[in-house]
Scaffold this motif. Sequence first.
Motif, PDB file in Angstrom:
ATOM      1  N   ASP A 302       0.811  -1.213   0.000  1.00  0.00           N
ATOM      2  CA  ASP A 302       0.000   0.000   0.000  1.00  0.00           C
ATOM      3  C   ASP A 302       0.845   1.264   0.000  1.00  0.00           C
ATOM      4  O   ASP A 302       0.306   2.363   0.146  1.00  0.00           O
ATOM      5  CB  ASP A 302      -0.927   0.009   1.230  1.00  0.00           C
ATOM      6  CG  ASP A 302      -1.967  -1.093   1.160  1.00  0.00           C
ATOM      7  OD1 ASP A 302      -2.354  -1.457   0.044  1.00  0.00           O
ATOM      8  OD2 ASP A 302      -2.372  -1.594   2.222  1.00  0.00           O
ATOM      9  N   TYR A 304       3.187   4.056  -1.776  1.00  0.00           N
ATOM     10  CA  TYR A 304       3.461   4.656  -3.080  1.00  0.00           C
ATOM     11  C   TYR A 304       4.969   4.901  -3.178  1.00  0.00           C
ATOM     12  O   TYR A 304       5.512   5.776  -2.514  1.00  0.00           O
ATOM     13  CB  TYR A 304       2.696   5.978  -3.192  1.00  0.00           C
ATOM     14  CG  TYR A 304       2.967   6.753  -4.466  1.00  0.00           C
ATOM     15  CD1 TYR A 304       2.258   6.486  -5.629  1.00  0.00           C
ATOM     16  CD2 TYR A 304       3.924   7.767  -4.494  1.00  0.00           C
ATOM     17  CE1 TYR A 304       2.492   7.207  -6.786  1.00  0.00           C
ATOM     18  CE2 TYR A 304       4.170   8.489  -5.648  1.00  0.00           C
ATOM     19  CZ  TYR A 304       3.450   8.197  -6.789  1.00  0.00           C
ATOM     20  OH  TYR A 304       3.687   8.922  -7.930  1.00  0.00           O
ATOM     21  N   PRO A 306       7.152   4.520  -6.547  1.00  0.00           N
ATOM     22  CA  PRO A 306       7.569   4.147  -7.906  1.00  0.00           C
ATOM     23  C   PRO A 306       9.076   4.225  -8.106  1.00  0.00           C
ATOM     24  O   PRO A 306       9.655   3.447  -8.866  1.00  0.00           O
ATOM     25  CB  PRO A 306       6.840   5.176  -8.787  1.00  0.00           C
ATOM     26  CG  PRO A 306       6.571   6.330  -7.874  1.00  0.00           C
ATOM     27  CD  PRO A 306       6.330   5.733  -6.537  1.00  0.00           C
ATOM     28  N   THR A 335       2.118  -1.320 -12.812  1.00  0.00           N
ATOM     29  CA  THR A 335       1.603  -0.816 -11.539  1.00  0.00           C
ATOM     30  C   THR A 335       1.278   0.668 -11.613  1.00  0.00           C
ATOM     31  O   THR A 335       0.181   1.099 -11.221  1.00  0.00           O
ATOM     32  CB  THR A 335       2.628  -1.052 -10.406  1.00  0.00           C
ATOM     33  OG1 THR A 335       2.898  -2.446 -10.312  1.00  0.00           O
ATOM     34  CG2 THR A 335       2.081  -0.543  -9.070  1.00  0.00           C
ATOM     35  N   TYR A 336       2.209   1.448 -12.118  1.00  0.00           N
ATOM     36  CA  TYR A 336       2.051   2.898 -12.054  1.00  0.00           C
ATOM     37  C   TYR A 336       1.498   3.515 -13.333  1.00  0.00           C
ATOM     38  O   TYR A 336       1.148   4.697 -13.325  1.00  0.00           O
ATOM     39  CB  TYR A 336       3.390   3.540 -11.662  1.00  0.00           C
ATOM     40  CG  TYR A 336       3.742   3.225 -10.233  1.00  0.00           C
ATOM     41  CD1 TYR A 336       3.167   3.922  -9.180  1.00  0.00           C
ATOM     42  CD2 TYR A 336       4.619   2.178  -9.922  1.00  0.00           C
ATOM     43  CE1 TYR A 336       3.466   3.607  -7.866  1.00  0.00           C
ATOM     44  CE2 TYR A 336       4.932   1.864  -8.606  1.00  0.00           C
ATOM     45  CZ  TYR A 336       4.346   2.584  -7.578  1.00  0.00           C
ATOM     46  OH  TYR A 336       4.633   2.263  -6.276  1.00  0.00           O
ATOM     47  N   ILE A 339      -2.164   3.940 -12.480  1.00  0.00           N
ATOM     48  CA  ILE A 339      -2.246   4.976 -11.444  1.00  0.00           C
ATOM     49  C   ILE A 339      -2.094   6.356 -12.068  1.00  0.00           C
ATOM     50  O   ILE A 339      -2.852   7.292 -11.750  1.00  0.00           O
ATOM     51  CB  ILE A 339      -1.165   4.737 -10.374  1.00  0.00           C
ATOM     52  CG1 ILE A 339      -1.532   3.520  -9.528  1.00  0.00           C
ATOM     53  CG2 ILE A 339      -0.987   5.976  -9.495  1.00  0.00           C
ATOM     54  CD1 ILE A 339      -0.491   3.163  -8.489  1.00  0.00           C
ATOM     55  N   ILE A 380      -3.218   3.602  -2.614  1.00  0.00           N
ATOM     56  CA  ILE A 380      -1.832   3.950  -2.330  1.00  0.00           C
ATOM     57  C   ILE A 380      -1.559   5.423  -2.620  1.00  0.00           C
ATOM     58  O   ILE A 380      -0.720   6.047  -1.962  1.00  0.00           O
ATOM     59  CB  ILE A 380      -0.844   3.053  -3.111  1.00  0.00           C
ATOM     60  CG1 ILE A 380      -0.995   3.221  -4.618  1.00  0.00           C
ATOM     61  CG2 ILE A 380      -1.006   1.609  -2.714  1.00  0.00           C
ATOM     62  CD1 ILE A 380       0.082   2.479  -5.388  1.00  0.00           C
ATOM     63  N   VAL A 381      -2.284   5.990  -3.577  1.00  0.00           N
ATOM     64  CA  VAL A 381      -2.144   7.419  -3.869  1.00  0.00           C
ATOM     65  C   VAL A 381      -2.698   8.247  -2.720  1.00  0.00           C
ATOM     66  O   VAL A 381      -2.068   9.200  -2.242  1.00  0.00           O
ATOM     67  CB  VAL A 381      -2.860   7.773  -5.186  1.00  0.00           C
ATOM     68  CG1 VAL A 381      -2.928   9.288  -5.381  1.00  0.00           C
ATOM     69  CG2 VAL A 381      -2.156   7.125  -6.366  1.00  0.00           C
ATOM     70  N   ASN A 384      -0.542   8.089   0.413  1.00  0.00           N
ATOM     71  CA  ASN A 384       0.639   8.927   0.277  1.00  0.00           C
ATOM     72  C   ASN A 384       0.301  10.396   0.539  1.00  0.00           C
ATOM     73  O   ASN A 384       1.063  11.104   1.205  1.00  0.00           O
ATOM     74  CB  ASN A 384       1.224   8.766  -1.128  1.00  0.00           C
ATOM     75  CG  ASN A 384       2.454   9.629  -1.341  1.00  0.00           C
ATOM     76  OD1 ASN A 384       2.369  10.739  -1.853  1.00  0.00           O
ATOM     77  ND2 ASN A 384       3.608   9.106  -0.986  1.00  0.00           N
ATOM     78  N   MET A 449       2.320  14.542  -8.248  1.00  0.00           N
ATOM     79  CA  MET A 449       2.496  13.106  -8.487  1.00  0.00           C
ATOM     80  C   MET A 449       2.403  12.791  -9.972  1.00  0.00           C
ATOM     81  O   MET A 449       3.168  11.973 -10.490  1.00  0.00           O
ATOM     82  CB  MET A 449       1.446  12.324  -7.695  1.00  0.00           C
ATOM     83  CG  MET A 449       1.650  12.392  -6.187  1.00  0.00           C
ATOM     84  SD  MET A 449       0.291  11.657  -5.248  1.00  0.00           S
ATOM     85  CE  MET A 449       0.704   9.914  -5.407  1.00  0.00           C
TER      86      MET A 449
END
Length: 528
Positions: A302, A304, A306, A335-336, A339, A380-381, A384, A449
């Motif tokens: 969980d 963040y 990258p 994954t990202y 996102i 997770i965003v 963060n 981000m």
Amino acid sequence: MRKLLLLLIATSMVMPVVGEAQTAKKAPARPAAKRATQAPRSNVVRPPNAKAQLAKALQMAQSGQYAAAANNLFTLARKPELAAERPQIKYILGTMLMQLKLYQTAAFQFVDVIRSGNPRYSKPAIEKLSIVADGLGDDTIMNYAISRVDLNTIPASQKDMVYFRLGEIQRRNRDYAKAIDMFGRVGANSSYYFQALYNRGLSELEANEVPAAITIFQNMVDARSGAPVTDTNKVQAQLALARALYQKKDWDGAIEAYSQVPRDTLMWHDAIFEQSWAMLRSARFRSAMSNFQTLHSAYYEDFYMPESLLLRSIVYLYICKYDEMEKVLNLFETTYGPIRAKIGNFIKSTNDNTYYYQELEKAKIIKTTDKSANLHLPYIVLRNIMDQGDVKRSMNYLARLNQEKTRVEGSPTFRASALGQYSLKILANRSKNTKLAIGDMMKAHLLNMRAELHDLYEQAGFIRYEMINGRKESVKKKIAGKDLGEQIDDNVNRKFYVENGFQYYPFQGEFWLDEIGNYHYLGKQSCE
């Protein structure tokens, strides 16, 4: 001391009223004949005048009836005949509200006193406002109060708090010299001392005075040597010391300092991640790989991070593990990538700060077993963002407003009063404005981000190019029959490799919470 202060104030307020009653001239007696011809007086009792009501309210304050006194003072502050006494009444009302722990409502009274410009009550109102703003953790009120404080006249009991808050303001304004001066004035016996010392060290770092910062953080660690391993001040100082050594480019010292951060604290994850950078700079690839096994375990799914995947791919590049490197790059993109797309779509969908805050509020209360339910952004965003300093402070302030609202609503009598309704209205407005401010902060963090992910994707492309190029060179050497042995010697100074033209690999993307800066990587691929 507070009750004694109230007693002194009450006495000074009551005495003029009593004096007027004692010095009033006795009216002449009416002639008997005239009295006989007048109608008999009514038995209706006239309400006491405003001065008498004020004296009664002060007596209540003196006897500890804070709620009753506050209600009466709130009513009296609105009476036109007491306009001259209004700054004094509001100041005492604010003091009563402080006793009731209704700090936000009290703050409004002190602000009104300050704005009145009354020479007698403005100064103590500023001091009281500083105290309630410190308790609330509201930067807006604190800035308003602190900007009006006269450092030469503040009481000794409040100086350390004022110095600390002034230092915070100066540091946020990037005036590091003044911030260092303010933090340095906080006394060693103050409850703010370690916080001030820590922030002074950070200010030294930001001013690029690295040796001074290292000394401060080392002294903090030494001073807390007898504290438990999870002591917050001790752990913060240890992590700050490691970061200062990293900024000094003392890789071995930084690695050792990071290793002293205990794993039973929230800061351990940051320590492991940042230690991996130091290990890469020191060409300790195997040690860095062991850290990645922790960072990318299911326990931290969980989080963040990258950048950690790209860092792992760079380590694989240095040791020529191209297959593993490709797996990590693919993991980064799968994954990202989604996102990044969801962040972009969310930003485009609305500009309503309330909508942003509501998304953050849902993430705060959502069940840990289903982090995707009813969310428009990945968990997770949102996690963060909730960990960011400005958002965390505002959320804490909002929690204190809710606590104050609970206190008001906990007393049905007080809630039904005019002051109770006034308090609820203030709290509702402050809560609404704070939520809008948090939404605006969240929007700013999402934009950052998105920009960060854009840059990291570009870097991922460069790293992938290096991977392809490395594979090509490896195939060439195999065809040529050249042996690919390990060529890095830990006993040789790194400058040797740089001076002899070994690989210089630029990489941007190291953003620590204290924003120490970006770094480059100098080294030699071990497989060449």
